[in-house]
Design a protein around this motif. Structure first.
Motif, PDB file in Angstrom:
ATOM      1  N   SER A 628     -73.531 -13.814  29.525  1.00 47.99           N
ATOM      2  CA  SER A 628     -72.621 -12.927  30.261  1.00 47.99           C
ATOM      3  C   SER A 628     -72.788 -13.112  31.761  1.00 47.99           C
ATOM      4  O   SER A 628     -71.952 -12.668  32.540  1.00 47.99           O
ATOM      5  CB  SER A 628     -72.889 -11.464  29.885  1.00 47.99           C
ATOM      6  OG  SER A 628     -74.243 -11.120  30.179  1.00 47.99           O
ATOM      7  N   ALA A 629     -73.895 -13.789  32.146  1.00 48.48           N
ATOM      8  CA  ALA A 629     -74.141 -14.052  33.566  1.00 48.48           C
ATOM      9  C   ALA A 629     -73.497 -15.344  34.030  1.00 48.48           C
ATOM     10  O   ALA A 629     -73.680 -15.769  35.169  1.00 48.48           O
ATOM     11  CB  ALA A 629     -75.641 -14.112  33.822  1.00 48.48           C
ATOM     12  N   SER A 630     -72.715 -15.990  33.145  1.00 45.03           N
ATOM     13  CA  SER A 630     -72.040 -17.229  33.527  1.00 45.03           C
ATOM     14  C   SER A 630     -71.117 -16.971  34.715  1.00 45.03           C
ATOM     15  O   SER A 630     -70.435 -15.947  34.772  1.00 45.03           O
ATOM     16  CB  SER A 630     -71.206 -17.772  32.357  1.00 45.03           C
ATOM     17  OG  SER A 630     -72.024 -18.080  31.257  1.00 45.03           O
ATOM     18  N   ARG A 631     -71.089 -17.914  35.625  1.00 46.26           N
ATOM     19  CA  ARG A 631     -70.234 -17.737  36.801  1.00 46.26           C
ATOM     20  C   ARG A 631     -68.772 -17.600  36.393  1.00 46.26           C
ATOM     21  O   ARG A 631     -68.031 -16.792  36.923  1.00 46.26           O
ATOM     22  CB  ARG A 631     -70.408 -18.905  37.762  1.00 46.26           C
ATOM     23  CG  ARG A 631     -69.618 -18.761  39.036  1.00 46.26           C
ATOM     24  CD  ARG A 631     -70.056 -19.751  40.091  1.00 46.26           C
ATOM     25  NE  ARG A 631     -71.444 -19.539  40.484  1.00 46.26           N
ATOM     26  CZ  ARG A 631     -72.065 -20.217  41.443  1.00 46.26           C
ATOM     27  NH1 ARG A 631     -71.417 -21.177  42.097  1.00 46.26           N
ATOM     28  NH2 ARG A 631     -73.318 -19.976  41.745  1.00 46.26           N
ATOM     29  N   VAL A 632     -68.370 -18.418  35.438  1.00 46.38           N
ATOM     30  CA  VAL A 632     -67.005 -18.354  34.922  1.00 46.38           C
ATOM     31  C   VAL A 632     -67.057 -18.505  33.410  1.00 46.38           C
ATOM     32  O   VAL A 632     -67.809 -19.333  32.887  1.00 46.38           O
ATOM     33  CB  VAL A 632     -66.126 -19.468  35.527  1.00 46.38           C
ATOM     34  CG1 VAL A 632     -64.760 -19.512  34.830  1.00 46.38           C
ATOM     35  CG2 VAL A 632     -65.922 -19.254  37.012  1.00 46.38           C
ATOM     36  N   ARG A 633     -66.259 -17.721  32.701  1.00 47.04           N
ATOM     37  CA  ARG A 633     -66.141 -17.848  31.248  1.00 47.04           C
ATOM     38  C   ARG A 633     -64.728 -18.311  30.898  1.00 47.04           C
ATOM     39  O   ARG A 633     -63.748 -17.749  31.401  1.00 47.04           O
ATOM     40  CB  ARG A 633     -66.433 -16.520  30.563  1.00 47.04           C
ATOM     41  CG  ARG A 633     -67.905 -16.129  30.602  1.00 47.04           C
ATOM     42  CD  ARG A 633     -68.158 -14.802  29.927  1.00 47.04           C
ATOM     43  NE  ARG A 633     -67.579 -13.700  30.679  1.00 47.04           N
ATOM     44  CZ  ARG A 633     -66.725 -12.801  30.176  1.00 47.04           C
ATOM     45  NH1 ARG A 633     -66.330 -12.919  28.908  1.00 47.04           N
ATOM     46  NH2 ARG A 633     -66.261 -11.822  30.912  1.00 47.04           N
ATOM     47  N   VAL A 634     -64.647 -19.326  30.051  1.00 50.64           N
ATOM     48  CA  VAL A 634     -63.351 -19.787  29.571  1.00 50.64           C
ATOM     49  C   VAL A 634     -62.934 -18.879  28.426  1.00 50.64           C
ATOM     50  O   VAL A 634     -63.609 -18.794  27.397  1.00 50.64           O
ATOM     51  CB  VAL A 634     -63.414 -21.251  29.098  1.00 50.64           C
ATOM     52  CG1 VAL A 634     -62.056 -21.680  28.525  1.00 50.64           C
ATOM     53  CG2 VAL A 634     -63.812 -22.162  30.248  1.00 50.64           C
ATOM     54  N   LEU A 635     -61.819 -18.178  28.601  1.00 53.68           N
ATOM     55  CA  LEU A 635     -61.336 -17.234  27.601  1.00 53.68           C
ATOM     56  C   LEU A 635     -60.397 -17.887  26.605  1.00 53.68           C
ATOM     57  O   LEU A 635     -60.319 -17.466  25.451  1.00 53.68           O
ATOM     58  CB  LEU A 635     -60.621 -16.066  28.290  1.00 53.68           C
ATOM     59  CG  LEU A 635     -61.407 -15.335  29.380  1.00 53.68           C
ATOM     60  CD1 LEU A 635     -60.559 -14.223  29.988  1.00 53.68           C
ATOM     61  CD2 LEU A 635     -62.707 -14.776  28.810  1.00 53.68           C
ATOM     62  N   CYS A 636     -59.683 -18.900  27.060  1.00 57.90           N
ATOM     63  CA  CYS A 636     -58.730 -19.575  26.177  1.00 57.90           C
ATOM     64  C   CYS A 636     -58.366 -20.918  26.790  1.00 57.90           C
ATOM     65  O   CYS A 636     -58.233 -21.024  28.018  1.00 57.90           O
ATOM     66  CB  CYS A 636     -57.478 -18.714  26.001  1.00 57.90           C
ATOM     67  SG  CYS A 636     -56.362 -19.277  24.703  1.00 57.90           S
ATOM     68  N   ASN A 637     -58.215 -21.926  25.949  1.00 52.16           N
ATOM     69  CA  ASN A 637     -57.787 -23.234  26.445  1.00 52.16           C
ATOM     70  C   ASN A 637     -57.072 -23.968  25.320  1.00 52.16           C
ATOM     71  O   ASN A 637     -57.643 -24.800  24.624  1.00 52.16           O
ATOM     72  CB  ASN A 637     -58.979 -24.052  26.945  1.00 52.16           C
ATOM     73  CG  ASN A 637     -58.535 -25.390  27.533  1.00 52.16           C
ATOM     74  OD1 ASN A 637     -57.415 -25.522  28.036  1.00 52.16           O
ATOM     75  ND2 ASN A 637     -59.404 -26.389  27.479  1.00 52.16           N
ATOM     76  N   ASP A 638     -55.800 -23.628  25.130  1.00 46.23           N
ATOM     77  CA  ASP A 638     -54.995 -24.303  24.119  1.00 46.23           C
ATOM     78  C   ASP A 638     -53.548 -24.388  24.594  1.00 46.23           C
ATOM     79  O   ASP A 638     -53.251 -24.051  25.746  1.00 46.23           O
ATOM     80  CB  ASP A 638     -55.098 -23.597  22.758  1.00 46.23           C
ATOM     81  CG  ASP A 638     -54.688 -22.125  22.804  1.00 46.23           C
ATOM     82  OD1 ASP A 638     -53.737 -21.790  23.555  1.00 46.23           O
ATOM     83  OD2 ASP A 638     -55.312 -21.314  22.105  1.00 46.23           O
ATOM     84  N   SER A 639     -52.674 -24.824  23.739  1.00 42.07           N
ATOM     85  CA  SER A 639     -51.290 -25.064  24.142  1.00 42.07           C
ATOM     86  C   SER A 639     -50.490 -23.787  24.347  1.00 42.07           C
ATOM     87  O   SER A 639     -49.341 -23.844  24.801  1.00 42.07           O
ATOM     88  CB  SER A 639     -50.583 -25.943  23.101  1.00 42.07           C
ATOM     89  OG  SER A 639     -51.187 -27.214  23.062  1.00 42.07           O
ATOM     90  N   GLN A 640     -51.086 -22.635  24.027  1.00 40.63           N
ATOM     91  CA  GLN A 640     -50.414 -21.373  24.273  1.00 40.63           C
ATOM     92  C   GLN A 640     -50.895 -20.707  25.549  1.00 40.63           C
ATOM     93  O   GLN A 640     -50.099 -20.136  26.301  1.00 40.63           O
ATOM     94  CB  GLN A 640     -50.622 -20.422  23.092  1.00 40.63           C
ATOM     95  CG  GLN A 640     -49.899 -20.850  21.825  1.00 40.63           C
ATOM     96  CD  GLN A 640     -49.998 -19.810  20.745  1.00 40.63           C
ATOM     97  OE1 GLN A 640     -51.074 -19.253  20.507  1.00 40.63           O
ATOM     98  NE2 GLN A 640     -48.883 -19.540  20.089  1.00 40.63           N
ATOM     99  N   CYS A 641     -52.192 -20.784  25.799  1.00 44.82           N
ATOM    100  CA  CYS A 641     -52.766 -20.066  26.946  1.00 44.82           C
ATOM    101  C   CYS A 641     -54.008 -20.784  27.462  1.00 44.82           C
ATOM    102  O   CYS A 641     -54.799 -21.331  26.678  1.00 44.82           O
ATOM    103  CB  CYS A 641     -53.127 -18.639  26.520  1.00 44.82           C
ATOM    104  SG  CYS A 641     -53.972 -17.658  27.775  1.00 44.82           S
TER     105      CYS A 641
END
Length: 693
Positions: A628-641
């Protein structure tokens, strides 16, 4: 005064005799009375003779970046004429001048190069020496030696009238410089010299569009000052004013403060910068006179600079993505210096504090800190800029609405992938210094590109230089910028998004597919810069030259750190035969052919400008563990969002298709594709045009 012209020029000619008599009559009449143009002429000479260099080092840089007045790029060429040349440079010019033939021994007057035309150096040198003659130090001001040289050089040009195969030099460049010299020497010109000047100006007729129109009108303004023709000056001012407006879908200043020329194409550091530099000069000259521009016109040029061009220069160097087709030798730094000239001129008529600060920061970056901080997205031009206090970032894209690049004058012939989502980052400002002959142009930072085993495509048709999608856009908010493009070119497709925060850039790719069987390899470049020492690498990270790189999905980062070679002729055809070699650091992803065949190719990475190796390792470890301390979290990475959450709480998302989404506990009802930045209660978004199948 005795004429410096060869006897052949002064031979009897009835028409010339009548014209000369008319010029003598006009000049004689004007000398008997004060003119309404006197204040303008005085201001013109003062501005023309002004020294823009604050110290000896910047003076040397002005000369170096202009290649001693030989540069192909007109903006770089003019740098030579922007300073008072040091004594040793002046003595070298005098020593190289043949007073018998009235020309310089080291100029190839017969060469017919279209861009870097050698003969124009003759007039460039005249301009630089005329500055010293009217406003130089005690040795050169009013020097009889300089006077003799200038009149002899003038006479040679009027007698021989060299012609370049490129219309621009004949119609604009030479008349612009020559008439400036004539105005600086106006009080001592002979009738024959005025006549010669008017012949040079014959080709500078009003017309054309954009910056070319401004140049031609400026030449006619100078002509009016030369012969004291007030109606001509007023008409020239009117025509210049016509180009000071927000373009309504055409070329010129766009309503996002970017600049277009040669169609809907970003031209910030080429025609746009030339436009701003020329207008800032005339605004300075005409300020406070009867010919002054309106407050609205001054505001437009001021905002074009302060909200547009000024953002693209970092620590004295222009971002290569904004140099247009002119990534020549010393182009980045030279265009930065050209901006400093424009900013200095605007400080006389606009926001003096801001523009003086910009000029100082460019010319003496080690002494002054960065003024501009924040984000700007230029929606008319499919590009954006992020500036933190300590580093710079940009993204350059193109769509069916815009043209990605050009090959005019056979320049920039390797640029096929240069607008396909290029992500440029700079900390020192020197990361790309004269690298472009040695660049692997299939690995432009941020770009997903193919290698088909053939030379880079160089198709000059408009369609070949466009991305076949409207699905391109971005949003600039106070604490973040988000941008996206659907890439569709030559059988390669991808959804590419980039998110800029104050301490990092996150780039996501999804839906990457390749349908062309000739593709040997498809890669996404993370970075490609001059090698600057030790490279450190861990499980999912890499560090080089004050910059960290983290693979956010665990994909291996490939890299090379080797000497790369190339020819500058592919960048600047005037440099045919000039080879270069530099050690270059490159890091990138290789895409799995099976995933590409099924449209499932992807990537996710983070750039940490200014970070140390230990900081990069820590960030990579937190990302790998899903902390949770990650500088940035990838929430979604697909062809929709494609979406990320920064540790500051800022959420950036690109919704490629309509629908209801839940991201990190937040719900979004999305009626149409859009780019979004949510920072607490502040939510900014921009609708994307629907993908056209």
């Amino acid at each position: 005064m005795t004429s410096a012209f060869p006897k052949t020029f002064r031979k009897a000619n009835p028409v010339r005799f009548l014209l000369t008599g008319f010029v003598v009559f006009v000049l004689g009449t004007l000398s008997l009375r004060a003119s309404s143009l006197d204040p303008v002429r005085k201001a013109f000479v003062e501005a023309s003779a002004y020294n823009y260099a604050p110290d000896a080092q910047s003076t040397q840089n002005f000369i170096r970046y202009s290649d001693h007045g030989r540069a192909n790029d007109v903006l770089l060429l003019q740098l030579y004429m922007s300073v008072h040349l040091p004594d040793e440079e002046v003595r070298e010019l005098i020593g190289n001048f043949d007073f018998q033939s009235s020309c310089w021994k080291d100029i190839d007057y017969q060469a017919q190069d279209r861009g870097r035309w050698p003969a124009t150096l003759h007039v460039t040198r005249m301009y630089s020496l005329a500055k010293l003659y009217v406003a130089g130090n005690q040795e050169w001001r009013g020097s009889k030696e300089l006077s003799g040289l200038l009149h002899a050089a003038m006479g040679w040009w009027f007698e021989n009238m060299p012609v370049c195969p490129n219309w621009w030099h004949n119609d604009i460049g030479v008349p612009k410089k020559m008439t400036s010299v004539l105005l600086m020497l106006r009080d001592e010109l002979s009738a024959s010299e005025i006549e010669g000047g008017l012949k040079v100006l014959q080709r500078s007729r009003f017309g054309r569009t954009g910056q070319n129109k401004v140049w031609l009108a400026g030449n006619n303004l100078m002509k009016g000052l030369l012969i004291d023709d007030e109606p001509l000056v007023r008409e020239a001012c009117r025509q210049i004013s016509e180009e000071i407006s927000i373009a309504d879908g055409g070329e010129g200043i766009q309503n996002d403060w970017s600049f277009h020329q040669h169609g809907p194409q970003i031209q910030t550091g080429n025609y746009g910068l030339a436009y701003a530099e020329g207008l800032s000069f005339w605004m300075r000259v005409l300020s406070g006179t009867d010919f002054d521009f309106s407050a609205e016109e001054r505001a437009i040029v001021s905002q074009m600079l302060s909200k547009g061009i000024c953002w693209s220069v970092w620590k004295g160097t222009m971002d290569p993505s904004f140099c247009g087709r002119q990534n020549f030798i010393d182009a980045g730094a030279g265009k930065g210096y050209a901006l400093a000239v424009a900013a200095s001129n605007m400080s006389f008529v606009g926001d003096s504090t801001f523009f003086r600060s910009v000029a100082r920061e460019i010319l003496q970056p080690g002494k002054y800190s960065n003024t501009l901080v924040g984000n700007r997205y230029y929606w008319r031009s499919d590009c954006g800029i992020h500036r933190s206090a300590d580093w710079y970032g940009s993204i350059r894209m193109h769509s069916r609405r815009t043209i990605g690049f050009e090959f005019t004058n056979k320049e920039n012939t390797l640029a096929n992938f240069s607008a396909d989502g290029a992500v440029i980052t700079m900390v020192s400002g020197r990361e790309f210094e004269n690298i472009f002959a040695c660049w692997d142009w299939r690995k432009v930072p941020g770009v997903t590109a193919y290698d088909d085993g053939k030379p880079l495509k160089c198709d000059d048709s408009i369609e070949a230089k466009r991305n076949d999608s409207e699905h391109v856009g971005g949003v600039a908010a106070p604490r973040a910028m988000a941008a996206t493009m659907q890439l569709r070119r030559d059988g390669l497709a991808a959804l590419k998004s980039a998110f800029f925060f104050d301490d990092c850039v996150v780039a996501l790719g999804a839906g990457i597919s390749a349908s062309n069987p000739e593709f040997r390899e498809v890669t996404t470049a993370i970075d490609q810069k001059l090698s600057q020492g030790r490279i450190r690498a861990g499980r999912n990270w890499m560090h080089h030259a004050s910059c960290g790189y983290v693979s956010l999905d665990g994909a291996p980062i490939f890299y090379s750190d080797k000497v790369q070679s190339g020819s500058w002729a592919a960048i600047d055809p005037a440099l045919k035969g000039v080879e270069d070699s530099k050690r270059v650091f490159t890091c990138y992803f290789r895409h799995d052919p099976e995933k590409l065949a099924s449209g499932l190719g992807s990537y996710a990475y983070m750039i940490l400008p200014g970070a140390s190796a230990s900081e990069t390792s820590s960030v990579a470890s937190a990302c790998r563990c899903g902390s949770s301390a990650s500088r940035v979290r990838v929430l979604c990475n697909d062809s929709q969002c494609q979406a990320v959450r920064h540790e500051s709480g800022v959420l950036c998302a690109v919704f490629h298709v309509p629908g209801n989404y839940t991201l990190d506990g937040e719900s979004f009802e999305v009626p149409s594709p859009r780019v979004l930045v949510a920072d607490g209660a502040d939510l900014q978004s921009s609708e994307l045009p629907l993908v056209q199948e």
